[in-house]
Write an enzyme that holds these catalytic residues in place. Sequence first.
Site, mmCIF file in Angstrom:
data_model
loop_
_atom_site.group_PDB
_atom_site.id
_atom_site.type_symbol
_atom_site.label_atom_id
_atom_site.label_comp_id
_atom_site.label_asym_id
_atom_site.label_seq_id
_atom_site.Cartn_x
_atom_site.Cartn_y
_atom_site.Cartn_z
ATOM 1 N N ASN A 10 13.292 -2.844 -6.947
ATOM 2 C CA ASN A 10 12.792 -4.184 -6.675
ATOM 3 C C ASN A 10 12.605 -4.857 -8.030
ATOM 4 O OD1 ASN A 10 11.457 -6.492 -5.894
ATOM 5 N ND2 ASN A 10 9.492 -5.468 -5.574
ATOM 6 N N LYS A 12 11.791 -7.839 -8.708
ATOM 7 C CA LYS A 12 10.754 -8.885 -8.726
ATOM 8 C C LYS A 12 11.311 -10.148 -9.419
ATOM 9 C CE LYS A 12 7.352 -5.231 -8.851
ATOM 10 N NZ LYS A 12 5.962 -4.963 -8.665
ATOM 11 N N HIS A 95 6.475 -7.665 1.082
ATOM 12 C CA HIS A 95 5.969 -7.018 -0.138
ATOM 13 C C HIS A 95 4.529 -7.497 -0.384
ATOM 14 C CE1 HIS A 95 5.481 -5.862 -4.329
ATOM 15 N NE2 HIS A 95 6.481 -5.019 -4.138
ATOM 16 N N GLU A 97 3.059 -8.400 -2.941
ATOM 17 C CA GLU A 97 2.965 -9.589 -3.810
ATOM 18 C C GLU A 97 3.225 -10.860 -3.006
ATOM 19 O OE1 GLU A 97 5.664 -8.176 -6.804
ATOM 20 O OE2 GLU A 97 4.205 -6.631 -7.351
ATOM 21 N N GLU A 167 3.655 1.295 0.257
ATOM 22 C CA GLU A 167 3.294 0.970 -1.113
ATOM 23 C C GLU A 167 1.792 0.691 -1.213
ATOM 24 O OE1 GLU A 167 6.978 -0.506 -3.365
ATOM 25 O OE2 GLU A 167 5.988 -2.247 -2.511
ATOM 26 N N GLY A 173 2.661 -1.282 -9.972
ATOM 27 C CA GLY A 173 2.648 -1.871 -11.312
ATOM 28 C C GLY A 173 1.454 -1.458 -12.148
ATOM 29 N N SER A 213 4.582 2.740 -8.804
ATOM 30 C CA SER A 213 4.685 3.446 -10.085
ATOM 31 C C SER A 213 5.540 4.717 -10.012
ATOM 32 C CB SER A 213 3.294 3.742 -10.649
ATOM 33 O OG SER A 213 2.588 2.530 -10.868
#
Length: 249
Positions: A10, A12, A95, A97, A167, A173, A213
């Site tokens: 991904n 991003k 996701h 985010e 996730e 991250g 991660s």
Amino acid sequence: MARKKIIAGNWKMNKTPTEAVALIEELKPLVANDEADVVFCVPAIDIIPAVEAVKGSNIRIGAENMYFEESGAYTGEIAPAMLCDAGVEYVVLGHSERREYFAETDETVNKKVKKAFEHGLTPIICCGESLTQRKQGIYIEWIRMQIKIAFQDVTAEQAKKAVIAYEPIWAIGTGETATAEQAQEVCAAIRGCIREIYDEDTAEAIRIQYGGSVNAGNAAELFSKPDIDGGLVGGASLKADFGKIVNYK
Ligand code: PEP
């Protein structure tokens, strides 16, 4: 039947079109592996050059989002037919985010999942808990709710082809990876939830990734767990390490 692993990057909001092509050229020989499906999920503007750049390789291209309407007055959005026409095969949906910064909800994720299937796109459906939810011990219930809503009115035949990415938000991250045991616990619970909604065949067919991660050092242990069918990889998908993750064995 053993499920084929699926390892997706991904990107991003990283890499211009020129940089995207350069990264693909660098990674192409490093991610050559027929044992796993390899997907690069790239920013919308990178899709067309990325599809061109991966031609003849084992890499497939995914989008990072899409809208749930066919076309019309939705300024700034991208329709599923546009992705298909450009050569996209996968789409990341929900996701964390997008949920946090762009008001994505379980309901919009469900609309997008159904629309993706209508167009023959494979959704990579993200779910995961916050640190507070984990500390409160309510993470399994939370994720079961996310899964049940995401799969509302999705048929078993469609669900079999879906990919779920577990996730934990606290691991994205942050450099803090869930232990393989923590990831396995939740991925097994997700498979159990799919078994409840559908049946054994669907639960056995659906692929469940871990994301948060993932790196070259921890991929092998995570991917060796029985209910973890690969990974959704953010930061480490932008460097040569991604080759090591794909070839984790
Ligand atoms: C992600 O973007 O889905 C992700 C898991 O990021 P990272 O690997 O950087 O934690």
